[in-house]
Write an enzyme that holds these catalytic residues in place. Structure first.
Site, short mmCIF file in Angstrom:
data_model
loop_
_atom_site.label_atom_id
_atom_site.label_comp_id
_atom_site.label_asym_id
_atom_site.label_seq_id
_atom_site.Cartn_x
_atom_site.Cartn_y
_atom_site.Cartn_z
N ASP A 50 0.84 -1.20 0.00
CA ASP A 50 0.00 0.00 0.00
C ASP A 50 0.88 1.25 0.00
O ASP A 50 1.61 1.50 0.96
CB ASP A 50 -0.90 -0.04 1.24
CG ASP A 50 -1.97 1.03 1.22
OD1 ASP A 50 -1.80 2.05 0.52
OD2 ASP A 50 -2.99 0.84 1.90
N GLY A 76 -11.77 5.11 -11.55
CA GLY A 76 -12.88 4.38 -12.16
C GLY A 76 -13.57 5.24 -13.20
O GLY A 76 -13.20 6.40 -13.40
N SER A 118 -5.13 13.44 -15.49
CA SER A 118 -6.32 13.08 -16.25
C SER A 118 -6.96 14.31 -16.89
O SER A 118 -6.90 15.42 -16.35
CB SER A 118 -7.34 12.45 -15.31
OG SER A 118 -8.61 12.40 -15.91
N TYR A 149 -12.12 13.94 -8.15
CA TYR A 149 -11.04 13.19 -8.83
C TYR A 149 -10.20 14.15 -9.67
O TYR A 149 -8.96 14.09 -9.66
CB TYR A 149 -11.70 12.09 -9.69
CG TYR A 149 -10.77 11.36 -10.63
CD1 TYR A 149 -9.96 10.32 -10.19
CD2 TYR A 149 -10.73 11.69 -11.99
CE1 TYR A 149 -9.13 9.64 -11.07
CE2 TYR A 149 -9.91 11.01 -12.88
CZ TYR A 149 -9.11 9.99 -12.42
OH TYR A 149 -8.29 9.32 -13.29
N THR A 219 -20.32 13.73 -25.58
CA THR A 219 -19.23 13.26 -26.45
C THR A 219 -17.97 12.95 -25.62
O THR A 219 -17.75 13.52 -24.55
CB THR A 219 -18.86 14.33 -27.50
OG1 THR A 219 -18.58 15.56 -26.82
CG2 THR A 219 -19.98 14.53 -28.50
P1 NAD Z 1 -6.46 1.09 -12.53
O1 NAD Z 1 -7.47 1.29 -11.45
O2 NAD Z 1 -6.59 -0.12 -13.36
O3 NAD Z 1 -4.99 1.12 -11.92
C1 NAD Z 1 -4.65 1.86 -10.78
C2 NAD Z 1 -3.98 0.91 -9.81
O4 NAD Z 1 -3.54 1.64 -8.65
C3 NAD Z 1 -4.93 -0.18 -9.30
O5 NAD Z 1 -4.45 -1.47 -9.64
C4 NAD Z 1 -4.96 0.03 -7.81
O6 NAD Z 1 -5.02 -1.18 -7.05
C5 NAD Z 1 -3.65 0.76 -7.57
N1 NAD Z 1 -3.67 1.48 -6.30
C6 NAD Z 1 -4.64 2.31 -5.84
N2 NAD Z 1 -4.33 2.74 -4.61
C7 NAD Z 1 -3.13 2.17 -4.29
C8 NAD Z 1 -2.32 2.21 -3.13
N3 NAD Z 1 -2.68 2.92 -2.06
N4 NAD Z 1 -1.17 1.50 -3.13
C9 NAD Z 1 -0.82 0.75 -4.21
N5 NAD Z 1 -1.56 0.68 -5.33
C10 NAD Z 1 -2.71 1.37 -5.36
O7 NAD Z 1 -6.49 2.41 -13.43
P2 NAD Z 1 -5.79 2.70 -14.82
O8 NAD Z 1 -6.87 2.88 -15.81
O9 NAD Z 1 -4.70 1.73 -15.09
O10 NAD Z 1 -5.19 4.15 -14.54
C11 NAD Z 1 -3.82 4.34 -14.22
C12 NAD Z 1 -3.59 5.81 -13.91
O11 NAD Z 1 -3.98 6.61 -15.02
C13 NAD Z 1 -4.39 6.34 -12.72
O12 NAD Z 1 -3.60 7.28 -12.04
C14 NAD Z 1 -5.56 7.02 -13.37
O13 NAD Z 1 -6.11 8.03 -12.54
C15 NAD Z 1 -4.91 7.60 -14.61
N6 NAD Z 1 -5.88 7.84 -15.68
C16 NAD Z 1 -6.49 6.79 -16.29
C17 NAD Z 1 -7.42 7.04 -17.29
C18 NAD Z 1 -8.12 5.92 -17.99
O14 NAD Z 1 -8.98 6.20 -18.84
N7 NAD Z 1 -7.82 4.65 -17.72
C19 NAD Z 1 -7.73 8.35 -17.67
C20 NAD Z 1 -7.11 9.39 -17.00
C21 NAD Z 1 -6.15 9.13 -16.01
N1 GDD Z 2 -19.04 3.93 -17.33
C1 GDD Z 2 -20.16 3.99 -18.07
N2 GDD Z 2 -20.98 2.93 -18.12
N3 GDD Z 2 -20.43 5.14 -18.76
C2 GDD Z 2 -21.53 5.17 -19.51
C3 GDD Z 2 -22.42 4.10 -19.60
C4 GDD Z 2 -22.13 2.91 -18.87
O1 GDD Z 2 -22.85 1.92 -18.90
N4 GDD Z 2 -23.44 4.44 -20.42
C5 GDD Z 2 -23.19 5.68 -20.84
N5 GDD Z 2 -22.05 6.14 -20.26
C6 GDD Z 2 -21.53 7.51 -20.42
C7 GDD Z 2 -21.23 8.20 -19.11
O2 GDD Z 2 -22.41 8.66 -18.50
C8 GDD Z 2 -20.33 9.33 -19.59
O3 GDD Z 2 -21.09 10.43 -20.00
C9 GDD Z 2 -19.60 8.71 -20.79
O4 GDD Z 2 -20.32 7.50 -21.13
C10 GDD Z 2 -18.16 8.34 -20.50
O5 GDD Z 2 -18.14 7.62 -19.30
P1 GDD Z 2 -16.79 6.97 -18.71
O6 GDD Z 2 -16.04 6.32 -19.79
O7 GDD Z 2 -17.21 6.07 -17.56
O8 GDD Z 2 -16.03 8.20 -18.05
P2 GDD Z 2 -15.58 9.66 -18.53
O9 GDD Z 2 -15.11 9.71 -19.95
O10 GDD Z 2 -16.66 10.61 -18.21
O11 GDD Z 2 -14.36 9.87 -17.56
C11 GDD Z 2 -13.34 8.88 -17.60
O12 GDD Z 2 -12.23 9.32 -18.29
C12 GDD Z 2 -11.45 10.25 -17.64
C13 GDD Z 2 -10.31 10.70 -18.53
O13 GDD Z 2 -10.75 11.17 -19.74
C14 GDD Z 2 -13.10 8.44 -16.19
O14 GDD Z 2 -12.51 7.15 -16.17
C15 GDD Z 2 -12.20 9.34 -15.45
O15 GDD Z 2 -11.81 8.73 -14.22
C16 GDD Z 2 -10.98 9.63 -16.34
O16 GDD Z 2 -10.09 10.45 -15.69
#
Ligand code: NAD
Ligand code: GDD
Length: 321
Positions: A50, A76, A118, A149, A219
Site C-alpha cells: 500500500d 474508475g 487526467s 477526482y 461526447t
Molecule cells: P487502474 O485502477 O486499473 O490502476 C490503478 C492501480 O492503482 C490499481 O491497480 C490500484 O489497485 C492501484 N492502487 C490504488 N491505490 C493504491 C495504493 N494505495 N497502493 C498501491 N496501489 C494502489 O487504473 P488505470 O486505468 O490503469 O489508470 C492508471 C492511472 O492513469 C491512474 O492514475 C488514473 O487516474 C490515470 N488515468 C487513467 C485514465 C483511464 O482512462 N484509464 C484516464 C485518466 C487518467
Molecule cells: N461507465 C459507463 N458505463 N459510462 C456510460 C455508460 C455505462 O454503462 N453508459 C453511458 N455512459 C456515459 C457516461 O455517462 C459518460 O457520459 C460517458 O459515457 C463516458 O463515461 P466513462 O467512460 O465512464 O467516463 P468519462 O469519460 O466521463 O471519464 C473517464 O475518463 C477520464 C479521462 O478522460 C473516467 O474514467 C475518469 O476517471 C478519467 O479520468
C-alpha cells in the site's frame, strides 16, 4: 540495464506499461495493492503493498532506480468518480500515494518520475457544449474541474511541478483521455464506457436492448492503451515536462459509440437512454502540443481499438460461463 518502478502495476495501464518496459529491456519492479486480475503480471519483481504506507514506499523506491512511473490511484469510470460517494477515498488515497512516492524519490535521489494526470482536471465551463469542447493544455486555469477526482489530479500535477522546481527532479506529466483496451476493468462498477458498453452489447440477446446513461448526446474520445503507453514512453524520453494530453482526437457521441459496438457485434439491438452519472457534456483531446513537443500523436481508429476490446470482453464473458 535500466531499472524502473511501476506504481499501480496491478492496474490496467500499469500492467501494459510493465510489458512495454520489459520489451525495451528494462528490469521492472511493480507495486500495487493487488496483482492484475487478468493475469497481466510480468514485472521482474512484484510487491503487494500500500503506497499510503511510507514504509512500503521506502522499500520499493530503492536508490538504484533510473525511472519511476506513478500510476497508482483510486480510479474508475463515471459510475465511480461522478456519483460523489467515493470522493473522500479518491482524494485521500490518491493524494497520499503521490505525496509519499515523490518524497521518497527526492530522498533516494531518483532522477526521473512520470505522473498520470487526467483530462478530468479541465474546467467544466469549457466542456458544456458536446460538439465544441476545449481541452488544450493552456485552458486548465481558472480551475474548475467537475469532480473531486479532477481536483486531486490538478493538485498532484502542481505537487510534481514543485519537486521539479525545488529539487531538480525531472518530472513528466501526462493528462490521459479515457484509455481503453483489452485487460481493462469491464465489470464491478469501476468500468468506463468502452468496456461497459462492450459488456452490455455482448451480454444482450440478439433483438434485445442495451441501457446507455444520459441522453447519449454527450461526447468523448477514447484512446487504445497501446498508444497511451507509446505516448508515455515518448514523453519520458523527451526533454518536455508537460503537462501534455495523451488522448485521441476522434470525438464521438456516446450513442454513436454504442451503435458502433452493436455493429461490431453483428447483433440487432435497441439503445435505451436512461438516467445515470454523465460527467461533462463534451470532451475531446487536443493534440497540438504533443505533436509540437514529441513530433508524434496517436492515430489508431476508434473502430479498430473497439474491435480488439469487444473481442477480449466477449472472451471474458464466455470464460466466466
Ligand atoms: P487502474 O485502477 O486499473 O490502476 C490503478 C492501480 O492503482 C490499481 O491497480 C490500484 O489497485 C492501484 N492502487 C490504488 N491505490 C493504491 C495504493 N494505495 N497502493 C498501491 N496501489 C494502489 O487504473 P488505470 O486505468 O490503469 O489508470 C492508471 C492511472 O492513469 C491512474 O492514475 C488514473 O487516474 C490515470 N488515468 C487513467 C485514465 C483511464 O482512462 N484509464 C484516464 C485518466 C487518467
Ligand atoms: N461507465 C459507463 N458505463 N459510462 C456510460 C455508460 C455505462 O454503462 N453508459 C453511458 N455512459 C456515459 C457516461 O455517462 C459518460 O457520459 C460517458 O459515457 C463516458 O463515461 P466513462 O467512460 O465512464 O467516463 P468519462 O469519460 O466521463 O471519464 C473517464 O475518463 C477520464 C479521462 O478522460 C473516467 O474514467 C475518469 O476517471 C478519467 O479520468
Amino acid at each position: 540495464m535500466k531499472k524502473a518502478l511501476v506504481c499501480g502495476a496491478g492496474g490496467f495501464i500499469g500492467g501494459h506499461l510493465v510489458n512495454r518496459l520489459k520489451e525495451e529491456g528494462y528490469w521492472v519492479r511493480g507495486v500495487d495493492l493487488k496483482s492484475n486480475e487478468y493475469g497481466n503480471n510480468n514485472a521482474d519483481e512484484f510487491v503487494i503493498g500500500d503506497l499510503r504506507d511510507i514504509n512500503i514506499v521506502s522499500e520499493v523506491v530503492s536508490d538504484d532506480l533510473d525511472e519511476v512511473y506513478q500510476l497508482a490511484a483510486d480510479m474508475g469510470g463515471a459510475g465511480f468518480v461522478f456519483t460523489g460517494h467515493n470522493d473522500s477515498d479518491i482524494m485521500h488515497n490518491s493524494a497520499l500515494c503521490n505525496l509519499n512516492v515523490l518524497e521518497e524519490v527526492k530522498k533516494k535521489r531518483i532522477k526521473k518520475i512520470f505522473y498520470s494526470s487526467s483530462a478530468c482536471m479541465y474546467p467544466e465551463y469549457n466542456q458544456m457544449d458536446p460538439n465544441n469542447p476545449k481541452c488544450s493544455e493552456d485552458s486548465a486555469y481558472p480551475a474548475a474541474p467537475d469532480s473531486e477526482y479532477g481536483w486531486e489530479k490538478l493538485f498532484s500535477e502542481r505537487l510534481y511541478l514543485t519537486y521539479n522546481r525545488n529539487h531538480g527532479i525531472d518530472v513528466k506529466i501526462a493528462r490521459f483521455h479515457n484509455i481503453f483496451g483489452p485487460m481493462g476493468t469491464w465489470d464491478g462498477g469501476r468500468e468506463k464506457a468502452p468496456a461497459a458498453l462492450c459488456r452490455k452489447v455482448a451480454e444482450a440477446p440478439d433483438g434485445g436492448a442495451i441501457e446507455v446513461w444520459g441522453d447519449g448526446k454527450q461526447t468523448r474520445s477514447f484512446l487504445i492503451v497501446d498508444e497511451c503507453v507509446e505516448g508515455v514512453r515518448r514523453l519520458m524520453d523527451s526533454d518536455f515536462i508537460g503537462p501534455v494530453n495523451i488522448g485521441s482526437e476522434e470525438m464521438i457521441s456516446i450513442n454513436d459509440f454504442a451503435k458502433m459496438i452493436v455493429d461490431i457485434s453483428g447483433k440487432k439491438l435497441t439503445i435505451v437512454n436512461i438516467e445515470g452519472p454523465t460527467g461533462v457534456a463534451g470532451r475531446n483531446s487536443d493534440n497540438r502540443l504533443i505533436r509540437e513537443k514529441l513530433g508524434w500523436a496517436p492515430n489508431m481508429s476508434l473502430r479498430e481499438g473497439t474491435e480488439k476490446t469487444y473481442k477480449w470482453i466477449l472472451e471474458q464473458i464466455e470464460n466466466k460461463q
